[in-house]
Motif scaffolding. Structure first.
Motif, PDB file in Angstrom:
ATOM      1  N   ASP A 104      -5.817   8.379   4.289  1.00  0.00           N
ATOM      2  CA  ASP A 104      -6.763   8.182   3.194  1.00  0.00           C
ATOM      3  C   ASP A 104      -6.295   8.841   1.902  1.00  0.00           C
ATOM      4  O   ASP A 104      -7.096   9.090   1.001  1.00  0.00           O
ATOM      5  N   LYS A 105      -4.994   9.082   1.803  1.00  0.00           N
ATOM      6  CA  LYS A 105      -4.422   9.666   0.588  1.00  0.00           C
ATOM      7  C   LYS A 105      -3.454   8.667  -0.029  1.00  0.00           C
ATOM      8  O   LYS A 105      -2.708   7.993   0.673  1.00  0.00           O
ATOM      9  N   GLU A 128      -9.256   3.964  -5.412  1.00  0.00           N
ATOM     10  CA  GLU A 128     -10.469   4.776  -5.485  1.00  0.00           C
ATOM     11  C   GLU A 128     -11.671   4.032  -4.924  1.00  0.00           C
ATOM     12  O   GLU A 128     -12.502   4.620  -4.222  1.00  0.00           O
ATOM     13  N   TYR A 132      -9.872   6.106  -1.158  1.00  0.00           N
ATOM     14  CA  TYR A 132      -8.672   6.929  -1.073  1.00  0.00           C
ATOM     15  C   TYR A 132      -8.780   8.132  -2.001  1.00  0.00           C
ATOM     16  O   TYR A 132      -9.374   8.060  -3.080  1.00  0.00           O
ATOM     17  N   SER A 133      -8.175   9.224  -1.571  1.00  0.00           N
ATOM     18  CA  SER A 133      -8.013  10.391  -2.424  1.00  0.00           C
ATOM     19  C   SER A 133      -6.704  10.212  -3.190  1.00  0.00           C
ATOM     20  O   SER A 133      -5.646  10.024  -2.577  1.00  0.00           O
TER      21      SER A 133
END
Length: 306
Positions: A104-105, A128, A132-133
């Motif tokens: 999730d990055k 975004e 997602y980070s």
């Protein structure tokens, strides 16, 4: 105009079943892929050698048919996500350059070419919106996403090309952000301006690549990490057909074209090559891999394009 022959898919070889043991089925993964419809695709400027003499030469109808053929082929084996195409951004179709996402990055690209920089905000917005980070990235370090950063799942490493479109500092930043060993590879042939044009990690620790695209130190680094029995070295003819600019899903390798010799070697390794002709996108310097962004570890189900 009839494009049937131009987008024909070569079906699964019956020989592949006899060689399944080369790569165990457990090594294959169903993942998620990001694509962008080629509604506004064209060759409108020159930012790589493939675009020379091709401005205005791409046929949109043929490109759309080729892209749809690739999309439908991939959709049978992977979840497909879509980012909306935008007028005035003809290269946005090459979603490999959106960034690099693991879990999730995500890191959003910092394009070397000014013509592509407006894509950065659009790709950032998409990441975004999906939750997602977004990892910070220095403004002065060029990085063109999964065009130059390829995940080797078998070894849990990232291979990162630099020299033409991504900066030499990019591998160090990726290693810090994703906490994965990152191997820097210097590209020396301008025809292979992104790593994904000449280098393709595959399931089971296999690697398909064109050695002459790299400097000697990088060739040695590859040989030190990937044993000879897992390396599939391609010749210049296959490399120039962008055979290495391929997408592997569930043991099938989707690629623009390959020679009979390369086809046989891939089958011997337990893979099924599937040709999806992408001549229009080759005019812009891209093929199957360039048109896709792998989203490994994505904990979400994407809505297929209607």
């Amino acid at each position: 105009m009839d494009f049937d022959a131009d987008v024909a898919v070569i079906g699964d070889s019956p020989l592949a079943a006899a060689r399944d043991a080369a790569v165990p089925s457990s090594a294959y993964r169903r993942g998620a892929i990001l694509m962008c419809a080629p509604d506004f695709f064209g060759v409108d400027y020159i930012i790589n050698p493939w675009m020379e003499n091709q401005v205005g030469q791409a046929t949109l109808e043929r490109a759309q048919a080729q892209w749809e053929n690739l999309r439908s082929s991939l959709a049978a084996h992977s979840d497909i996500a879509f980012v909306a195409p935008t007028p005035g951004l003809p290269d946005m179709v090459f979603t490999a350059n959106a960034g690099l996402a693991i879990g999730d990055k995500a890191v959003v690209s910092r394009f070397h070419a000014r013509e592509r920089r407006p894509e950065e905000r659009l790709f950032c917005d998409w990441f975004e919106a999906q939750g997602y980070s977004i990892a910070p990235w220095p403004d002065n370090v060029a990085f063109e996403g999964a065009g130059d950063a390829l995940i080797d799942h078998a070894r849990n490493i990232v291979w990162c090309g630099y020299g033409w479109r991504s900066g030499e500092e990019a591998p160090r930043h990726l290693e810090r952000i994703f906490s994965r060993r990152t191997i820097a590879l210097k590209l020396v042939d301008p025809r292979f301006y992104h790593l994904d044009t000449c280098f393709c990690p595959l399931s089971g620790g296999w690697l398909m690549y064109y050695p002459a695209a790299f400097d000697l130190a990088s060739q040695e680094a590859i040989r030190a990490i990937v044993p000879a029995e897992r390396r599939i070295e391609v010749g210049e003819k296959d490399a120039l057909s962008f055979a290495c600019n391929a997408v592997e899903v569930a043991g099938r390798i989707f690629l623009n074209a390959c020679s009979d010799d390369l086809r046989a070697r891939l089958i011997d390794a337990g893979f099924t090559p599937v040709e999806t002709p992408l001549s229009e996108f080759m005019k812009a310097g891209g093929a199957a891999k360039c048109l896709t962004l792998e989203l490994p570890g994505a904990a979400r189900k994407f809505t297929p394009r209607g």
